[in-house]
Motif scaffolding. Sequence first.
Motif, PDB file in Angstrom:
ATOM      1  N   GLY A 124     -33.403  18.969  70.867  1.00 15.10           N
ATOM      2  CA  GLY A 124     -33.274  19.391  69.477  1.00 15.10           C
ATOM      3  C   GLY A 124     -34.487  19.202  68.613  1.00 15.10           C
ATOM      4  N   ILE A 125     -35.648  18.889  69.187  1.00 12.39           N
ATOM      5  CA  ILE A 125     -36.853  18.752  68.376  1.00 12.39           C
ATOM      6  C   ILE A 125     -37.751  19.968  68.588  1.00 12.39           C
ATOM      7  N   ASP A 126     -38.785  20.079  67.784  1.00  9.70           N
ATOM      8  CA  ASP A 126     -39.738  21.182  67.869  1.00  9.70           C
ATOM      9  C   ASP A 126     -40.228  21.328  69.316  1.00  9.70           C
ATOM     10  N   PRO A 127     -40.241  22.562  69.863  1.00 11.73           N
ATOM     11  CA  PRO A 127     -40.683  22.742  71.258  1.00 11.73           C
ATOM     12  C   PRO A 127     -42.043  22.126  71.550  1.00 11.73           C
ATOM     13  N   ALA A 128     -42.975  22.213  70.586  1.00 12.30           N
ATOM     14  CA  ALA A 128     -44.298  21.634  70.813  1.00 12.30           C
ATOM     15  C   ALA A 128     -44.198  20.125  70.995  1.00 12.30           C
ATOM     16  N   LEU A 129     -43.301  19.471  70.243  1.00 11.79           N
ATOM     17  CA  LEU A 129     -43.116  18.029  70.388  1.00 11.79           C
ATOM     18  C   LEU A 129     -42.381  17.698  71.683  1.00 11.79           C
ATOM     19  N   ARG A 130     -41.486  18.569  72.109  1.00 12.87           N
ATOM     20  CA  ARG A 130     -40.808  18.347  73.397  1.00 12.87           C
ATOM     21  C   ARG A 130     -41.822  18.334  74.532  1.00 12.87           C
ATOM     22  N   TYR A 131     -42.737  19.293  74.503  1.00 14.13           N
ATOM     23  CA  TYR A 131     -43.758  19.338  75.545  1.00 14.13           C
ATOM     24  C   TYR A 131     -44.658  18.102  75.469  1.00 14.13           C
ATOM     25  N   ALA A 132     -44.945  17.669  74.238  1.00 14.73           N
ATOM     26  CA  ALA A 132     -45.773  16.472  74.058  1.00 14.73           C
ATOM     27  C   ALA A 132     -45.070  15.246  74.627  1.00 14.73           C
ATOM     28  N   GLU A 133     -43.770  15.089  74.330  1.00 16.77           N
ATOM     29  CA  GLU A 133     -43.033  13.935  74.842  1.00 16.77           C
ATOM     30  C   GLU A 133     -42.942  13.977  76.363  1.00 16.77           C
ATOM     31  N   GLN A 134     -42.763  15.169  76.911  1.00 18.70           N
ATOM     32  CA  GLN A 134     -42.715  15.302  78.367  1.00 18.70           C
ATOM     33  C   GLN A 134     -44.019  14.789  78.987  1.00 18.70           C
ATOM     34  N   LEU A 177     -46.212  12.661  77.525  1.00 20.62           N
ATOM     35  CA  LEU A 177     -46.360  11.222  77.253  1.00 20.62           C
ATOM     36  C   LEU A 177     -45.545  10.373  78.227  1.00 20.62           C
ATOM     37  N   SER A 178     -44.426  10.904  78.692  1.00 22.23           N
ATOM     38  CA  SER A 178     -43.574  10.126  79.596  1.00 22.23           C
ATOM     39  C   SER A 178     -44.299   9.767  80.887  1.00 22.23           C
ATOM     40  N   ARG A 179     -45.382  10.485  81.205  1.00 19.54           N
ATOM     41  CA  ARG A 179     -46.146  10.160  82.428  1.00 19.54           C
ATOM     42  C   ARG A 179     -46.849   8.813  82.323  1.00 19.54           C
ATOM     43  N   LEU A 180     -47.027   8.308  81.095  1.00 21.58           N
ATOM     44  CA  LEU A 180     -47.718   7.041  80.912  1.00 21.58           C
ATOM     45  C   LEU A 180     -46.783   5.847  80.958  1.00 21.58           C
ATOM     46  N   THR A 181     -45.486   6.071  80.887  1.00 24.21           N
ATOM     47  CA  THR A 181     -44.529   4.966  80.809  1.00 24.21           C
ATOM     48  C   THR A 181     -44.051   4.566  82.199  1.00 24.21           C
ATOM     49  N   SER A 182     -43.492   3.391  82.264  1.00 26.68           N
ATOM     50  CA  SER A 182     -42.892   2.860  83.497  1.00 26.68           C
ATOM     51  C   SER A 182     -43.884   2.832  84.661  1.00 26.68           C
ATOM     52  N   ARG A 183     -45.150   2.622  84.319  1.00 20.46           N
ATOM     53  CA  ARG A 183     -46.181   2.501  85.348  1.00 20.46           C
ATOM     54  C   ARG A 183     -46.967   1.222  85.088  1.00 20.46           C
ATOM     55  N   PRO A 239     -53.617  16.795  68.117  1.00 20.44           N
ATOM     56  CA  PRO A 239     -52.885  18.064  68.051  1.00 20.44           C
ATOM     57  C   PRO A 239     -51.916  18.147  69.230  1.00 20.44           C
ATOM     58  N   ALA A 240     -50.719  18.677  68.978  1.00 18.43           N
ATOM     59  CA  ALA A 240     -49.689  18.692  70.018  1.00 18.43           C
ATOM     60  C   ALA A 240     -50.175  19.375  71.286  1.00 18.43           C
ATOM     61  N   GLU A 241     -50.996  20.441  71.118  1.00 17.24           N
ATOM     62  CA  GLU A 241     -51.457  21.156  72.308  1.00 17.24           C
ATOM     63  C   GLU A 241     -52.467  20.343  73.111  1.00 17.24           C
ATOM     64  N   ASP A 242     -53.029  19.273  72.501  1.00 15.11           N
ATOM     65  CA  ASP A 242     -53.982  18.418  73.215  1.00 15.11           C
ATOM     66  C   ASP A 242     -53.307  17.282  73.970  1.00 15.11           C
ATOM     67  N   VAL A 243     -52.024  17.071  73.752  1.00 15.90           N
ATOM     68  CA  VAL A 243     -51.380  15.894  74.332  1.00 15.90           C
ATOM     69  C   VAL A 243     -51.481  15.864  75.853  1.00 15.90           C
ATOM     70  N   PRO A 244     -51.244  16.977  76.580  1.00 22.20           N
ATOM     71  CA  PRO A 244     -51.413  16.906  78.034  1.00 22.20           C
ATOM     72  C   PRO A 244     -52.823  16.476  78.444  1.00 22.20           C
ATOM     73  N   GLU A 245     -53.847  16.937  77.710  1.00 20.78           N
ATOM     74  CA  GLU A 245     -55.220  16.533  78.027  1.00 20.78           C
ATOM     75  C   GLU A 245     -55.437  15.062  77.687  1.00 20.78           C
ATOM     76  N   PHE A 246     -54.880  14.608  76.566  1.00 20.20           N
ATOM     77  CA  PHE A 246     -54.957  13.193  76.198  1.00 20.20           C
ATOM     78  C   PHE A 246     -54.345  12.329  77.301  1.00 20.20           C
ATOM     79  N   VAL A 247     -53.174  12.732  77.790  1.00 25.21           N
ATOM     80  CA  VAL A 247     -52.498  11.973  78.841  1.00 25.21           C
ATOM     81  C   VAL A 247     -53.326  11.984  80.121  1.00 25.21           C
ATOM     82  N   ALA A 248     -53.864  13.153  80.477  1.00 24.36           N
ATOM     83  CA  ALA A 248     -54.680  13.239  81.689  1.00 24.36           C
ATOM     84  C   ALA A 248     -55.908  12.338  81.588  1.00 24.36           C
ATOM     85  N   ASP A 249     -56.548  12.331  80.405  1.00 23.22           N
ATOM     86  CA  ASP A 249     -57.717  11.470  80.226  1.00 23.22           C
ATOM     87  C   ASP A 249     -57.322   9.995  80.309  1.00 23.22           C
TER      88      ASP A 249
END
Length: 763
Positions: free
Chosen positions: A604-614, A616-622, A697-707
């Motif tokens: 139920g949140i903005d699609p751009a934020l959903r993709y961002a949260e998806q 970000l979840s790669r950084l947790t529980s590790r 920026p939301a579109e940068d989040v996957p790159e932020f996570v990868a870095d």
Amino acid sequence: MSFRLIISAALALMASSAQAQGSAPAISYTRDIQPIFTEKCVACHACYDSACQLNLGSGEGAARGASKMPVYDGERSQAAPTTRLFYDAFGKAAWQQKGFHSVLDAQDSQAALMARMLELGHSTPLVPNAKLPEEIVLGLNRQNMCPLPGEFAAYAGAHPTEGMPLAVTGLTDQQYQTLQRWLASGAPIDEQSLAPSAKEALQVQQWEDLLNQPGARESLVARWLYEHLYLAHIYFEGGESGHFFQWVRSRTPSGQPIDLINTRRPNDDPGTQVYYRLWPVQGVIVHKTHITYPFGAEKMARVKSLFYSGDWQVAALPGYGPGRRANPFETFEAIPAKARYQFMLDNAEYFVRTFIRGPVCRGQIATDVIRDNFWTLFQDPDHDLYVTDARYRGQATPLLAMPGQNDDVGSVLSLWLAYRDKRNQYEALRRDNYADLPTPDWSSLWMGNDNALLSIFRHFDSASVTKGLVGEVPQTMWLFDYPLLERTYYQLAVNFDVFGNVSHQAQTRLYFDLIRNGAEQNFLRLMPADSREGFLDDWYQNSGKVKLWLDYEAIDDDKPTGLTLQDGDPKRDFARQLLARSGPLNASPDPINRCISAYCSRPGIDPALRYAEQALSRLTSRPAAGLKVIEQLPEATMLRIETRGGKREVYSLLRNRAHSNVAFMLGEAYRYQPGLDTVTIYPGVLSSYPNFIFNIPAEDVPEFVADMELARDAKGFERIVERWGIRRSNPRFWHYFHDLSQYIRETRPVEEGVLDMNRYENL
């Protein structure tokens, strides 16, 4: 004539000339000055840890000035005089008698100290977006220099880049000129005290009437309620936004001006007849002390039902003194235990906040008794022997006294041993009596409202609490019953003296260690009997085993649990079942940290934020062993994610440090297990003390996570900071910093307050 005197004289001349010509209105402290202080100064100059005790959240604080005496001092042999703003003195002259010096007055042909500090800062601006020079010491390790007016020249010579605001983007030219004009004109203060609205005044009267009823029973209840609500920022049903009230003790009854009884502790002898009064909280609201509590018709009815019904009586009112402070169970034994416990359960988040966010939890020595993240549960009153069994209550009460009332430095060890032994006698009594009860099951956990499940995060030298079960399943969980919750509150809030000496503070810290152990033991009763020793071995590794043997009572490893849990990992299975059972009471669903499907984001949140949260979840529980960047992270980082559509979401990225044990007061660094550190990422501002902000920026989040995944060392992390980080020198630093408070205002309006930047790091 010096450059400073030339500037000061010119500003004074400009101010007088402008007023004479009518070209500029007189500067108003309320309209023109306090907003500047609130925007650029309060983040460092508020509460007990104000630099040099200079509190700029109000005109009273600005006029009080500064002091070289630090409030937080864990090594002093004698308790310090109390210097609580709005409590211990009023007016500049009274504060100067207590050793404060003015920062607003011009002295000996020199401009005001504040004017010179601001000039030093304005004349040496920071390099935009650059890392600060290493010689500027920040955080709690910074020496409290606090130069007197006559010492300023030496300070400026030794610290030429450390004017005010310190090591952060400074005042705008307009703000600087406004403050200098005000200071040159004598720094007049026109501040008006906050007053209740008519609707609030009516409710104030109703509550004061309730707590000031005649009669022994009524007086005892009022005293108990006051001692449990004196830290609360109370807000009224239908009240004005930003209006909060606090309970105080007064020599005067309702309808008359409050004549404050300003004892060191709220349960010290008032020395006179007491009237409980509500007065408005003055000054700027800051998040770190903003512990909110609601008042309204429903709460009034609840209090009357709990405390003023039934036929219980008070034979004689208890007195005051060290013995009464040490054992509130004896002091208030006439009040039904179920009423006391249920009142605390109704707003359990408030009570846990008082000792997790309160003065005792400022500084690493105070917080290192707790792990970096854990969940807190509460025992149902109907399954609490102290509530249900008068015989057991009579046996337990004498053993529940707490140390810290005697602050003789030479007696620390003997006092500690005496109270440790009493506590262990209580734990043995509890263990043996609970062994005779039916096995504990889900019904033994209180699930009365959304305060029933809490998550606590320690950020090295501070801590925070939030409703719901946030983050990965933690290493430990706490289970409070009434004796444990009440003792924690009294030991760490009511009886804790932030101005106390090393003996008092050491006794408080050592007993908090026993409190943690008691909460862990309570939880272990829910685990299979044959797994309990294994959990203790995990929680108390290495040197912790010595502490288990020396200081803690043995656990019950025979009585079975009434829960059906998987043998391989019963704690994780317990957490899974708890999450399933708690349903809507769990105020914090957490798919980012506990992803159980392909979708690791909130619905139920903005699609751009959903993709961002998806992402970000790669950084947790590790663990850090597999995500090296964790070793570079501060404890509490804020992620500000912006969408192209103009929306933004704020997330807390928390570093959870792993320890072999947390059983000792000193030597924490020797107990780190850095390869086991993890991160928690959750929407919201889960700290009063942000350590850093990333604006992404939301579109940068996957790159932020990868870095973040690729960063192996400080250089790799610095590249991330260079691209997305908001350094203290960022020209828009204050916009991003205060937007965190704005976010709180939008999501939890009553909780808004100015955040603290004393721990903002130089990354």
